[in-house]
Design an enzyme around this catalytic site. Structure first.
Site, mmCIF file in Angstrom:
data_model
loop_
_atom_site.group_PDB
_atom_site.id
_atom_site.type_symbol
_atom_site.label_atom_id
_atom_site.label_comp_id
_atom_site.label_asym_id
_atom_site.label_seq_id
_atom_site.Cartn_x
_atom_site.Cartn_y
_atom_site.Cartn_z
ATOM 1 N N ARG A 11 34.514 63.241 56.647
ATOM 2 C CA ARG A 11 34.087 62.204 55.697
ATOM 3 C C ARG A 11 35.123 61.096 55.521
ATOM 4 O O ARG A 11 34.866 60.092 54.872
ATOM 5 C CB ARG A 11 33.769 62.838 54.347
ATOM 6 C CG ARG A 11 32.592 63.809 54.451
ATOM 7 C CD ARG A 11 32.185 64.336 53.120
ATOM 8 N NE ARG A 11 31.665 63.225 52.327
ATOM 9 C CZ ARG A 11 31.260 63.329 51.080
ATOM 10 N NH1 ARG A 11 31.316 64.491 50.471
ATOM 11 N NH2 ARG A 11 30.813 62.287 50.428
ATOM 12 N N CYS A 12 36.297 61.287 56.100
ATOM 13 C CA CYS A 12 37.398 60.328 55.953
ATOM 14 C C CYS A 12 37.454 59.407 57.164
ATOM 15 O O CYS A 12 37.542 59.871 58.307
ATOM 16 C CB CYS A 12 38.708 61.098 55.812
ATOM 17 S SG CYS A 12 40.177 60.062 55.891
ATOM 18 N N SER A 13 37.434 58.107 56.925
ATOM 19 C CA SER A 13 37.436 57.147 58.041
ATOM 20 C C SER A 13 38.725 57.237 58.851
ATOM 21 O O SER A 13 38.694 57.140 60.083
ATOM 22 C CB SER A 13 37.222 55.721 57.531
ATOM 23 O OG SER A 13 38.288 55.313 56.705
#
Length: 117
Positions: A11-13
């Site tokens: 979920r973390c870019s």
């Protein structure tokens, strides 16, 4: 030679960017979704040693759980490590580990230095 490992949060870019970088370089890394499979206290200690930083420097201090647990007031390294093991959301991401060295992928160039080094 053991393949690199990435502590990854899909979920973390920044974490996705790091994984893309590994793929673009043709590196087959072991992907550990650390929120689903949290690292042990010992694994966190090992990564801290590899990074040469304190437990607090590995923490995401803006996370709500950081405030809820009042970790700003905690000075005991072991307590901070325990908090990260119990609440892996507190661990900065992504972390790439290769041959006894590690890098936090913020910025992603840190990982390039590790891979090329």
């Amino acid at each position: 030679m053991a393949k690199p490992t990435i502590w990854h949060n899909p979920r973390c870019s920044k974490s996705r960017d790091a994984l893309t970088l590994l793929e673009e370089k043709g590196i087959d890394a072991e992907v550990v979704k650390y929120l689903e499979t949290p690292p042990s206290k010992e694994e966190i200690r090992e990564v801290l040693d590899m990074l040469g930083i304190s437990a607090r420097e590995l923490m995401r201090t803006k996370e709500e759980i950081y405030r809820e647990l009042n970790l700003k007031e905690v000075t005991d390294e072991e307590k901070l490590i325990e908090a990260m093991a119990e609440h892996p959301k507190l661990i900065e991401r992504p972390i790439v580990i290769k041959e006894g060295k590690a890098a936090i992928g913020r910025p992603v160039e840190n990982i390039i230095d590790l891979l090329d080094g």
